[in-house]
Design an enzyme around this catalytic site. Structure first.
Site, PDB file in Angstrom:
ATOM      1  N   LYS A   1       0.837  -1.211   0.000  1.00  0.00           N
ATOM      2  CA  LYS A   1       0.000   0.000   0.000  1.00  0.00           C
ATOM      3  C   LYS A   1       0.873   1.263   0.000  1.00  0.00           C
ATOM      4  CE  LYS A   1      -3.220   3.046   0.804  1.00  0.00           C
ATOM      5  NZ  LYS A   1      -4.039   3.594  -0.287  1.00  0.00           N
TER       6      LYS A   1
ATOM      7  N   LYS B   1       1.456  11.994   5.755  1.00  0.00           N
ATOM      8  CA  LYS B   1       1.717  10.896   6.712  1.00  0.00           C
ATOM      9  C   LYS B   1       2.261   9.678   5.951  1.00  0.00           C
ATOM     10  CE  LYS B   1      -1.642   8.239   7.282  1.00  0.00           C
ATOM     11  NZ  LYS B   1      -2.161   7.015   6.646  1.00  0.00           N
TER      12      LYS B   1
HETATM   13  P1  NAP Z   1     -10.202  10.741   8.295  1.00  0.00           P
HETATM   14  O1  NAP Z   1     -11.466  11.118   7.599  1.00  0.00           O
HETATM   15  O2  NAP Z   1      -9.277  11.787   8.756  1.00  0.00           O
HETATM   16  O3  NAP Z   1     -10.611   9.827   9.536  1.00  0.00           O
HETATM   17  C1  NAP Z   1      -9.655   9.452  10.482  1.00  0.00           C
HETATM   18  C2  NAP Z   1     -10.318   8.617  11.547  1.00  0.00           C
HETATM   19  O4  NAP Z   1      -9.323   8.251  12.513  1.00  0.00           O
HETATM   20  C3  NAP Z   1     -11.416   9.366  12.320  1.00  0.00           C
HETATM   21  O5  NAP Z   1     -12.413   8.436  12.670  1.00  0.00           O
HETATM   22  C4  NAP Z   1     -10.647   9.864  13.543  1.00  0.00           C
HETATM   23  O6  NAP Z   1     -11.474  10.128  14.651  1.00  0.00           O
HETATM   24  C5  NAP Z   1      -9.765   8.664  13.811  1.00  0.00           C
HETATM   25  N1  NAP Z   1      -8.615   8.974  14.656  1.00  0.00           N
HETATM   26  C6  NAP Z   1      -7.602   9.837  14.390  1.00  0.00           C
HETATM   27  N2  NAP Z   1      -6.701   9.830  15.401  1.00  0.00           N
HETATM   28  C7  NAP Z   1      -7.172   8.957  16.321  1.00  0.00           C
HETATM   29  C8  NAP Z   1      -6.687   8.514  17.585  1.00  0.00           C
HETATM   30  N3  NAP Z   1      -5.538   8.953  18.105  1.00  0.00           N
HETATM   31  N4  NAP Z   1      -7.413   7.595  18.253  1.00  0.00           N
HETATM   32  C9  NAP Z   1      -8.573   7.120  17.723  1.00  0.00           C
HETATM   33  N5  NAP Z   1      -9.093   7.499  16.546  1.00  0.00           N
HETATM   34  C10 NAP Z   1      -8.382   8.407  15.851  1.00  0.00           C
HETATM   35  O7  NAP Z   1      -9.328   9.736   7.408  1.00  0.00           O
HETATM   36  P2  NAP Z   1      -9.753   8.683   6.269  1.00  0.00           P
HETATM   37  O8  NAP Z   1      -9.616   9.335   4.956  1.00  0.00           O
HETATM   38  O9  NAP Z   1     -11.022   8.004   6.652  1.00  0.00           O
HETATM   39  O10 NAP Z   1      -8.526   7.670   6.392  1.00  0.00           O
HETATM   40  C11 NAP Z   1      -8.475   6.632   7.363  1.00  0.00           C
HETATM   41  C12 NAP Z   1      -7.279   5.739   7.026  1.00  0.00           C
HETATM   42  O11 NAP Z   1      -7.448   5.185   5.705  1.00  0.00           O
HETATM   43  C13 NAP Z   1      -5.938   6.476   7.001  1.00  0.00           C
HETATM   44  O12 NAP Z   1      -4.924   5.634   7.456  1.00  0.00           O
HETATM   45  C14 NAP Z   1      -5.759   6.797   5.523  1.00  0.00           C
HETATM   46  O13 NAP Z   1      -4.398   6.987   5.181  1.00  0.00           O
HETATM   47  C15 NAP Z   1      -6.352   5.572   4.889  1.00  0.00           C
HETATM   48  N6  NAP Z   1      -6.854   5.749   3.507  1.00  0.00           N
HETATM   49  C16 NAP Z   1      -7.541   6.870   3.150  1.00  0.00           C
HETATM   50  C17 NAP Z   1      -7.999   6.998   1.847  1.00  0.00           C
HETATM   51  C18 NAP Z   1      -8.748   8.218   1.355  1.00  0.00           C
HETATM   52  O14 NAP Z   1      -8.788   8.415   0.125  1.00  0.00           O
HETATM   53  N7  NAP Z   1      -9.341   9.031   2.219  1.00  0.00           N
HETATM   54  C19 NAP Z   1      -7.771   5.975   0.920  1.00  0.00           C
HETATM   55  C20 NAP Z   1      -7.088   4.839   1.316  1.00  0.00           C
HETATM   56  C21 NAP Z   1      -6.629   4.724   2.620  1.00  0.00           C
HETATM   57  P3  NAP Z   1     -12.083  11.614  14.884  1.00  0.00           P
HETATM   58  O15 NAP Z   1     -13.358  11.658  14.076  1.00  0.00           O
HETATM   59  O16 NAP Z   1     -12.310  11.681  16.340  1.00  0.00           O
HETATM   60  O17 NAP Z   1     -11.051  12.601  14.418  1.00  0.00           O
END
Ligand code: NAP
Length: 282
Positions: free
Chosen positions: A165, A233
């Protein structure tokens, strides 16, 4: 199946919603309290995970996964033989292997299953799962992955999903950087961006990256599908792995500088496509 889904961000919410849609018995938890139609809400990760067959995570980074699994109210306290933890967050491969060992010490199983396809792929159940873990367990989970995605590729043992990934995101970041630089130069040369995009999409330069991002870029729409802070990140995850393994990534150093500039300009929560502007303004 009885499933705990932990993390309702851009990716987690639609993934959990598709599990509900597929008829699973879902309990959700999010650090900042949030609920989801058709699912129960728990106050802590442990409460959500208690009695679940599968505990599925999609949170921001390595530290978040560690907290959710092993923090004070983490999943670890309720892990039992027969349970499986699936991690769809993008985190460090080395930390993944360490977390898996700690989960297995409790008799449960661990599979790393990061995804690609972004927000639209998650909403439309068109994700690609990039999986690391025991072959038999991954095969057993296939129907669950296919409720949220279009394909599952098992890369190898634990951590292999995360390794592949971050390599794939390296290519996304660099393909997009070349798009941003192409737009900056041709823009100054007087080529309309919509014509450049049409040329790209009808030539060998065509890519999933420009397919997905093209219309957002033409509309200067930087609403987050994949927030810039998360791509930065991932750049740091790539650089950490490269340092550990003595691999040089010269182009990525330059891309990192662009992302850091964009963060400094206040764009951390915008989509990484905003780097089109950052490059144009260099
Ligand atoms: P996001 O919208 O920023 O959501 C992040 C999530 O993580 C939220 O639920 C947040 O909670 C939680 N979080 C952050 N810090 C935390 C902590 N210390 N303890 C517990 N919960 C915590 O991000 P996302 O886009 O959904 O991405 C999530 C993951 O998937 C990441 O690793 C990202 O790199 C990966 N990803 C993202 C994409 C994309 O296109 N967006 C694609 C593939 C993979 P709060 O609501 O409380 O902040």
């Amino acid at each position: 199946m009885k499933i705990a889904y932990l993390g309702l961000g851009i990716m987690g919410r639609p993934m959990a919603a598709n599990l509900v849609k597929a008829g699973h018995d879902v309990t959700v938890w999010n650090r900042t309290p949030k609920s989801l139609d058709g699912a129960r809400t728990a106050d802590t990760p442990a409460e959500a995970a208690k009695g679940a067959e599968v505990v599925w995570l999609c949170v921001a980074d390595t530290r978040a996964v560690e907290t959710v699994l092993f923090g004070q109210q983490g999943v670890s306290g309720v892990l039992r033989p027969g349970m499986t933890v699936i991690d769809s967050s993008t985190i460090a491969p080395s930390a993944t292997r360490a977390f898996a060992e700690r989960v297995r010490a409790k008799g449960a199983e661990f599979v790393d299953a990061p995804v690609t396809g972004s927000k639209i792929g998650a909403e439309n159940a068109q994700l690609l799962f990039i999986v690391g873990g025991p072959e038999k367990k991954v095969a057993e989970l296939n129907p669950l992955f296919m409720a949220l995605g279009k394909k599952v590729i098992r890369v190898g043992e634990t951590g292999a999903g995360e390794s592949a990934k971050i390599g794939m995101n390296l290519m996304i970041a660099e393909i997009f950087q070349s798009f941003a630089e192409g737009l900056a130069l041709t823009g100054k040369l007087g080529v309309p961006p919509e014509i450049l995009l049409e040329l790209i999409q009808n030539s060998m330069i065509k890519s999933g990256v420009t397919d997905y991002k093209g219309s957002f870029v033409l509309n200067n729409d930087w609403s987050p599908n994949f927030p810039l802070r998360l791509m930065l990140k991932d750049i740091h995850l790539m650089q950490d792995a490269a340092r550990e393994l003595n691999v040089e990534l010269p182009a990525l150093k330059e891309v990192e500088k662009v992302y850091q500039k964009a963060v400094d300009a206040g764009h951390a929560n915008d989509d990484y496509a905003v780097t089109v502007e950052t490059v144009r303004n260099l």
